[in-house]
Write a protein that holds these residues in place. Structure first.
Motif, PDB file in Angstrom:
ATOM      1  N   LEU A  33     -12.980 -17.990 -61.170  1.00 16.81           N
ATOM      2  CA  LEU A  33     -11.944 -17.657 -62.140  1.00 16.81           C
ATOM      3  C   LEU A  33     -10.890 -16.743 -61.523  1.00 16.81           C
ATOM      4  O   LEU A  33      -9.680 -16.956 -61.690  1.00 16.81           O
ATOM      5  N   LEU A  34     -11.330 -15.721 -60.814  1.00 13.33           N
ATOM      6  CA  LEU A  34     -10.396 -14.748 -60.256  1.00 13.33           C
ATOM      7  C   LEU A  34      -9.597 -15.325 -59.093  1.00 13.33           C
ATOM      8  O   LEU A  34      -8.447 -14.932 -58.877  1.00 13.33           O
ATOM      9  N   ALA A  35     -10.170 -16.266 -58.371  1.00  5.03           N
ATOM     10  CA  ALA A  35      -9.471 -16.851 -57.227  1.00  5.03           C
ATOM     11  C   ALA A  35      -8.190 -17.556 -57.640  1.00  5.03           C
ATOM     12  O   ALA A  35      -7.235 -17.641 -56.857  1.00  5.03           O
ATOM     13  N   LEU A  36      -8.141 -18.052 -58.857  1.00  2.00           N
ATOM     14  CA  LEU A  36      -6.961 -18.763 -59.352  1.00  2.00           C
ATOM     15  C   LEU A  36      -5.988 -17.845 -60.082  1.00  2.00           C
ATOM     16  O   LEU A  36      -4.962 -18.314 -60.576  1.00  2.00           O
ATOM     17  N   ARG A  37      -6.307 -16.572 -60.132  1.00  2.00           N
ATOM     18  CA  ARG A  37      -5.466 -15.598 -60.836  1.00  2.00           C
ATOM     19  C   ARG A  37      -5.203 -14.428 -59.891  1.00  2.00           C
ATOM     20  O   ARG A  37      -5.878 -13.401 -59.954  1.00  2.00           O
ATOM     21  N   PRO A  38      -4.220 -14.573 -59.008  1.00  7.23           N
ATOM     22  CA  PRO A  38      -4.044 -13.618 -57.912  1.00  7.23           C
ATOM     23  C   PRO A  38      -3.700 -12.202 -58.344  1.00  7.23           C
ATOM     24  O   PRO A  38      -3.852 -11.270 -57.546  1.00  7.23           O
ATOM     25  N   HIS A  39      -3.249 -12.015 -59.572  1.00  7.06           N
ATOM     26  CA  HIS A  39      -2.955 -10.659 -60.053  1.00  7.06           C
ATOM     27  C   HIS A  39      -4.230  -9.935 -60.489  1.00  7.06           C
ATOM     28  O   HIS A  39      -4.179  -8.749 -60.823  1.00  7.06           O
ATOM     29  N   LEU A  40      -5.373 -10.649 -60.494  1.00  3.58           N
ATOM     30  CA  LEU A  40      -6.664 -10.063 -60.840  1.00  3.58           C
ATOM     31  C   LEU A  40      -7.572 -10.095 -59.620  1.00  3.58           C
ATOM     32  O   LEU A  40      -7.570 -11.060 -58.850  1.00  3.58           O
ATOM     33  N   SER A  41      -8.358  -9.043 -59.438  1.00  2.20           N
ATOM     34  CA  SER A  41      -9.301  -8.994 -58.327  1.00  2.20           C
ATOM     35  C   SER A  41     -10.467  -8.097 -58.710  1.00  2.20           C
ATOM     36  O   SER A  41     -10.345  -7.249 -59.613  1.00  2.20           O
ATOM     37  N   LEU A  42     -11.587  -8.272 -58.024  1.00  2.00           N
ATOM     38  CA  LEU A  42     -12.774  -7.462 -58.290  1.00  2.00           C
ATOM     39  C   LEU A  42     -12.989  -6.514 -57.123  1.00  2.00           C
ATOM     40  O   LEU A  42     -13.270  -6.943 -55.996  1.00  2.00           O
ATOM     41  N   HIS A  43     -12.841  -5.226 -57.400  1.00  2.00           N
ATOM     42  CA  HIS A  43     -13.001  -4.182 -56.389  1.00  2.00           C
ATOM     43  C   HIS A  43     -14.427  -3.645 -56.451  1.00  2.00           C
ATOM     44  O   HIS A  43     -14.980  -3.440 -57.534  1.00  2.00           O
ATOM     45  N   ALA A  44     -15.016  -3.399 -55.288  1.00  4.69           N
ATOM     46  CA  ALA A  44     -16.412  -2.968 -55.249  1.00  4.69           C
ATOM     47  C   ALA A  44     -16.652  -1.688 -56.032  1.00  4.69           C
ATOM     48  O   ALA A  44     -17.694  -1.529 -56.680  1.00  4.69           O
ATOM     49  N   MET A  45     -15.709  -0.754 -55.980  1.00 12.26           N
ATOM     50  CA  MET A  45     -15.880   0.531 -56.660  1.00 12.26           C
ATOM     51  C   MET A  45     -15.189   0.557 -58.027  1.00 12.26           C
ATOM     52  O   MET A  45     -15.755   1.040 -59.009  1.00 12.26           O
ATOM     53  N   ASP A  46     -13.948   0.059 -58.088  1.00 15.95           N
ATOM     54  CA  ASP A  46     -13.141   0.187 -59.309  1.00 15.95           C
ATOM     55  C   ASP A  46     -13.315  -0.976 -60.268  1.00 15.95           C
ATOM     56  O   ASP A  46     -12.768  -0.951 -61.370  1.00 15.95           O
ATOM     57  N   GLY A  47     -14.042  -2.006 -59.873  1.00 18.46           N
ATOM     58  CA  GLY A  47     -14.274  -3.129 -60.767  1.00 18.46           C
ATOM     59  C   GLY A  47     -13.062  -4.038 -60.882  1.00 18.46           C
ATOM     60  O   GLY A  47     -12.275  -4.180 -59.942  1.00 18.46           O
ATOM     61  N   LEU A  48     -12.907  -4.662 -62.024  1.00 13.70           N
ATOM     62  CA  LEU A  48     -11.838  -5.634 -62.233  1.00 13.70           C
ATOM     63  C   LEU A  48     -10.485  -4.932 -62.244  1.00 13.70           C
ATOM     64  O   LEU A  48     -10.265  -3.996 -63.014  1.00 13.70           O
ATOM     65  N   MET A  49      -9.597  -5.407 -61.371  1.00  9.04           N
ATOM     66  CA  MET A  49      -8.276  -4.820 -61.216  1.00  9.04           C
ATOM     67  C   MET A  49      -7.211  -5.791 -61.709  1.00  9.04           C
ATOM     68  O   MET A  49      -7.324  -7.003 -61.506  1.00  9.04           O
ATOM     69  N   MET A  50      -6.173  -5.270 -62.348  1.00  8.53           N
ATOM     70  CA  MET A  50      -4.949  -6.033 -62.584  1.00  8.53           C
ATOM     71  C   MET A  50      -3.873  -5.399 -61.705  1.00  8.53           C
ATOM     72  O   MET A  50      -3.564  -4.209 -61.862  1.00  8.53           O
ATOM     73  N   GLU A  51      -3.344  -6.193 -60.794  1.00  7.95           N
ATOM     74  CA  GLU A  51      -2.474  -5.657 -59.748  1.00  7.95           C
ATOM     75  C   GLU A  51      -3.218  -4.499 -59.070  1.00  7.95           C
ATOM     76  O   GLU A  51      -4.304  -4.702 -58.535  1.00  7.95           O
ATOM     77  N   GLU A  52      -2.715  -3.264 -59.158  1.00 11.49           N
ATOM     78  CA  GLU A  52      -3.375  -2.141 -58.497  1.00 11.49           C
ATOM     79  C   GLU A  52      -3.970  -1.138 -59.482  1.00 11.49           C
ATOM     80  O   GLU A  52      -4.225   0.016 -59.132  1.00 11.49           O
ATOM     81  N   VAL A  53      -4.218  -1.580 -60.695  1.00 15.71           N
ATOM     82  CA  VAL A  53      -4.749  -0.696 -61.737  1.00 15.71           C
ATOM     83  C   VAL A  53      -6.138  -1.164 -62.159  1.00 15.71           C
ATOM     84  O   VAL A  53      -6.305  -2.325 -62.545  1.00 15.71           O
ATOM     85  N   PRO A  54      -7.145  -0.299 -62.120  1.00 15.12           N
ATOM     86  CA  PRO A  54      -8.463  -0.671 -62.650  1.00 15.12           C
ATOM     87  C   PRO A  54      -8.389  -0.863 -64.164  1.00 15.12           C
ATOM     88  O   PRO A  54      -7.939   0.031 -64.895  1.00 15.12           O
TER      89      PRO A  54
END
Length: 446
Positions: free
Chosen positions: A18-39
Motif C-alpha cells: 500500500l505504501l509503495a504506491l503512495r510516495p508521500h507516505l512511508s513507514l519509519h522504524a522509530m517514528d512510524g507512519l510518516m506523511m512527507e516528513e511529519v510523523p
C-alpha cells in the motif's frame, strides 16, 4: 440498516504494498507512519482523533502530473478541480497556486472558491439544479462558464442574464449514453441518469440556446461518471460522440469554442488497475484532436484522493461470538464511503511495531449505532490496543465533505502537511456548535 461489507475475494495488499504506491507516505522504524516528513502519530497526539490529514506535496505532484500529461499530448487544456470532492480552503490554495481552476456545483462552493482566491475566470459551474439565486451569483461573479444541463435551465439562464444585463458563457452538457462501468451511484453518462441532454436533442437545443438573449454559447460538455477504472473505452466512446456533435454544430454555423471533457479518472484504493493521466490525455487527443479546440478537464478524486488520510484511535478490541471487532473513534458520519458505496480503504497502523506484528482477521467498526458503521470485514490487522492509532488511506476525496454530525458527533478537524510543517486548517467542531441555530419555542418553556 446497511449490510456489512462483503469479504474480499482475493488477498489484500500488504502494508508495504500500500505504501509503495503512495510516495508521500512511508513507514519509519522509530517514528512510524510518516506523511512527507511529519510523523502522523505526532498529529494524532497533538490534534486528537478522528482527524483528516492532507499532503500538500501529493496535491502538487498530482496536479503537475496531470498538466504535464495534457501538454505532452499536445493539448491546449485547462484543469478545474472538482470541489465537490474536497472544498477545504487550504487545499484549494495549494491547487490554485498550481494554476488549477475550480469546478463548482453550488453557490456555496462558488463562494468558497472565490474565498480561496480562485479567479472567477477559472471557475465552471456544473450541476442539474442551479437555482435562480445561484445563477445570479454566477453571473455577478462573471465566471468562466456555466454548464447547462437542460433546455429548461437554459431558459432560466437567459431570463436571469437579461434581467441583470449580463451575458452568460454557456456550454451545453450532453449525455452520451455511455456506461463507464463504475458504481451505479456515481455513473452519470447513461441515458437513464439525470445529467445533461440527450445526444439526439443536443443540436436543436444548442441552436435554440444560441438564439436566446443573454447567452453566448461556447461549447459542449460531458461527464460520464466518477472513479472510472475500466480503461479508456468509455471515454473514447463519449468523446467521439461529442466530436461528431461539434462538427455538426460548426457545419450549421454555430459557435463551438471549446470542449469540456469532465473528470472521473479513477484511483486504486485496493489493488484495482487505475488508468494514468497519460492514457486519458491520449484518449482526448485521439477522439477530439482533429477539432483543434481547447479542452477542459474537471478532475477531483484523482488529484485529492490519495493525498489524504483519516486518522482514528482504537477505543477497544472486542472478541465477539464470530469475529474480533476493532472499535475505533471514527465512524460512518466521518467517512461514509464504506457504508454508502461498499468502498475499500487501506488501513495502516501508525506504529511501526504494530505494522510488523502478526496479523489476524478483524472487523473494523465505528461507534455509531448502525450495523452499517463498518469500515472493513475480514481485514488482516495486528492486535490493536486502546489508544493505538490507524490511518484510513485515500481519504482526501469524498471524505470530510460528506461527513455529518449524525449521533451528535462533532465534525473532525482537517490538517495540512507540507514538508516538515503541519497546521490545522479547519478546527474540530466544538460541542456547543451542535446547538447553533436551534431554538426552543416559547410555548415549551412556560
Amino acid at each position: 440498516m446497511a449490510a456489512p461489507l462483503p469479504l474480499p475475494e482475493t488477498a489484500d495488499p500488504t502494508f508495504a504494498e500500500l505504501l509503495a504506491l503512495r510516495p508521500h507516505l512511508s513507514l519509519h522504524a522509530m517514528d512510524g507512519l510518516m506523511m512527507e516528513e511529519v510523523p502522523l502519530a505526532r498529529i494524532a497526539k497533538e490534534i486528537g482523533t478522528p482527524a483528516w490529514v492532507y499532503s500538500a506535496g501529493a496535491l502538487r505532484h498530482r496536479a503537475r502530473s496531470l498538466k504535464a500529461a495534457l501538454a505532452h499530448a499536445g493539448l491546449t487544456a485547462t484543469v478545474h478541480f472538482a470541489m465537490k470532492c474536497n472544498d477545504n480552503l487550504a487545499v484549494l490554495k495549494v491547487l490554485g497556486a498550481e494554476g488549477l481552476g475550480a469546478d463548482v456545483v453550488s453557490g456555496g462552493e462558488l463562494h468558497i472558491a472565490r474565498a480561496a482566491g480562485i479567479p472567477a475566470s477559472a471557475i465552471v459551474f456544473s450541476g442539474v439544479g442551479k437555482t435562480l439565486g445561484e445563477l445570479r451569483q454566477a453571473l455577478a461573479e462573471d465566471i468562466f462558464q456555466i454548464n447547462a444541463e437542460s433546455a429548461e435551465e437554459i431558459d432560466m439562464i437567459s431570463a436571469v442574464a437579461a434581467e441583470m444585463g449580463r451575458t452568460a458563457r454557456v456550454a451545453l452538457r450532453v449525455n452520451p449514453d455511455v456506461d463507464a462501468k463504475t458504481h451505479a451511484k456515481i455513473t452519470t453518462g447513461k441515458s437513464e441518469n439525470k445529467f445533461g441532454v440527450a445526444l439526439s436533442d443536443a443540436a436543436d437545443i444548442y441552436a435554440r440556446m444560441a438564439a436566446l438573449p443573454g447567452i453566448a454559447p461556447v461549447g459542449i460538455a460531458t461527464h460520464i461518471g466518477s472513479q472510472i477504472t475500466a480503461g479508456m473505452s468509455a471515454y473514447r466512446a463519449a468523446y467521439a460522440r461529442l466530436a461528431e456533435l461539434a462538427k455538426a454544430l460548426r457545419a450549421d454555423g454555430l459557435p463551438v469554442e471549446r470542449i469540456d471533457c469532465g473528470g472521473g479518472l479513477g484511483i486504486s484504493y485496493r489493488d484495482e488497475p487505475a488508468p494514468s493521466p497519460e492514457a486519458l490525455a491520449g484518449a482526448i487527443r485521439a477522439s477530439l484532436g482533429e477539432l483543434d479546440l481547447p479542452v477542459m478537464l474537471e478532475p477531483g478524486r484523482w488529484i485529492a484522493g490519495p493525498a489524504g488520510v483519516l486518522l482514528a484511535s482504537v477505543v477497544l478490541q472486542k472478541q465477539g461470538a464470530a469475529h474480533r471487532f476493532v472499535v475505533v473513534d471514527a465512524a460512518m458520519n466521518d467517512l461514509v464511503r464504506p457504508s454508502m458505496y461498499e468502498a475499500w480503504h487501506g488501513i495502516v497502523p501508525l506504529s511501526s511495531v504494530r505494522a510488523t506484528a502478526p496479523l489476524a482477521e478483524s472487523e473494523v467498526v465505528g461507534p455509531v449505532c448502525e450495523t452499517g458503521d463498518t469500515f472493513a470485514r475480514g481485514r488482516l490487522l495486528p492486535s490493536l490496543q486502546p489508544g493505538d492509532a490507524i490511518a484510513f488511506l485515500d481519504a482526501g476525496a469524498y471524505g470530510a465533505v460528506m461527513s455529518s454530525t449524525y449521533n451528535a458527533r462533532p465534525l473532525a478537524p482537517e490538517v495540512l502537511v507540507d514538508g516538515t510543517n503541519f497546521a490545522v486548517v479547519r478546527g474540530r467542531q466544538p460541542l456547543d456548535a451542535l446547538l447553533h441555530g436551534q431554538n426552543v419555542p416559547e410555548w415549551l418553556t412556560t
